[in-house]
Design a protein around this motif. Structure first.
Motif, PDB file in Angstrom:
ATOM      1  N   LYS A   4     -47.103  31.972   0.694  1.00 37.57           N
ATOM      2  CA  LYS A   4     -45.767  31.384   0.814  1.00 37.57           C
ATOM      3  C   LYS A   4     -45.800  29.936   1.267  1.00 37.57           C
ATOM      4  CE  LYS A   4     -43.575  34.900  -0.559  1.00 37.57           C
ATOM      5  NZ  LYS A   4     -42.930  34.859  -1.855  1.00 37.57           N
ATOM      6  N   VAL A   5     -46.853  29.535   1.978  1.00 36.25           N
ATOM      7  CA  VAL A   5     -46.922  28.158   2.469  1.00 36.25           C
ATOM      8  C   VAL A   5     -47.886  27.290   1.675  1.00 36.25           C
ATOM      9  CG1 VAL A   5     -46.269  28.891   4.797  1.00 36.25           C
ATOM     10  CG2 VAL A   5     -48.684  28.640   4.242  1.00 36.25           C
ATOM     11  N   LEU A  63     -47.587  23.216   0.058  1.00 34.25           N
ATOM     12  CA  LEU A  63     -46.416  22.472   0.529  1.00 34.25           C
ATOM     13  C   LEU A  63     -46.819  21.343   1.472  1.00 34.25           C
ATOM     14  CD1 LEU A  63     -43.917  25.396   1.238  1.00 34.25           C
ATOM     15  CD2 LEU A  63     -44.072  23.939  -0.795  1.00 34.25           C
ATOM     16  N   LEU A 113     -40.773  27.370   7.470  1.00 37.42           N
ATOM     17  CA  LEU A 113     -42.062  27.979   7.152  1.00 37.42           C
ATOM     18  C   LEU A 113     -43.124  27.590   8.169  1.00 37.42           C
ATOM     19  CD1 LEU A 113     -41.972  27.559   3.280  1.00 37.42           C
ATOM     20  CD2 LEU A 113     -42.121  29.740   4.507  1.00 37.42           C
ATOM     21  N   ARG A 142     -39.128  29.578   1.117  1.00 34.04           N
ATOM     22  CA  ARG A 142     -39.902  28.947   0.041  1.00 34.04           C
ATOM     23  C   ARG A 142     -39.023  28.700  -1.179  1.00 34.04           C
ATOM     24  NH1 ARG A 142     -45.426  27.641  -1.396  1.00 34.04           N
ATOM     25  NH2 ARG A 142     -45.076  26.463  -3.299  1.00 34.04           N
TER      26      ARG A 142
END
Length: 168
Positions: free
Chosen positions: A32-33, A36, A53, A159
């Motif tokens: 999910k991270v 980024l 996040l 996200r």
């Protein structure tokens, strides 16, 4: 970096299943991270929430440390993000980078895995001071799966809000 997320086994013993589900959820958070920028990781969900996040990664590093090193391992060490024992400090992402938060989280996960694997059985108990009682490693593993599953749901929405990415 590509995150490998392995599906938990369909038939396995209790400990192997719990370990696999926890690792599945750990990998989900990492996915999910992934990719980024710090700015994107700090993006908030919606007012008045300050959830991001980056804050989730910091929080889960704290959770890993607390349950495995402090409770099971009996280590007398401060929280990752607060010497005063303020669990909410982890959600303040203003003084952190994605790289530093992710490194701290990975370090705590490595400690957790080592402690769990060294335990003789899921029946091992340890004192949880916040609850005022002894808890089994089995309960801790289930609690950790619950903690990750809940926060991975938050991470899904965060996200999607950052760059439209949905899924796994």
């Amino acid at each position: 970096m590509t995150i490998e997320r392995i599906d938990p086994p369909r038939q396995a013993g209790e400990r192997e299943t719990l370990r696999a589900y926890l690792d599945f959820h750990r990998a989900t958070l990492a996915m999910k991270v992934e990719g980024l920028t710090d700015e994107q990781l700090r993006r908030r969900s919606m007012p008045p929430s300050t959830l991001s996040l980056l804050g989730l990664v910091r929080h889960l590093a704290e959770v890993e440390r607390t349950w495995f090193r402090r409770v099971v391992g009996g280590e007398d060490l401060p929280l990752v993000w607060s010497d005063e024992g303020d669990f909410q400090a982890a959600f303040d992402d203003s003084g952190s980078t994605g790289a530093s938060a992710f490194a701290a989280w990975q370090e705590e996960v490595a400690h957790s895995r080592h402690i769990e694997r060294a335990a003789e059985s899921l029946d091992l108990t340890a004192y949880q001071p916040r609850w005022g009682e002894h808890v089994s490693l089995r309960l801790i593993m289930l609690h950790m799966i619950h903690e990750y599953a809940r926060h991975n749901g938050h991470a899904d929405f965060l996200r999607e809000g950052v760059d439209g990415t949905v899924g796994p």
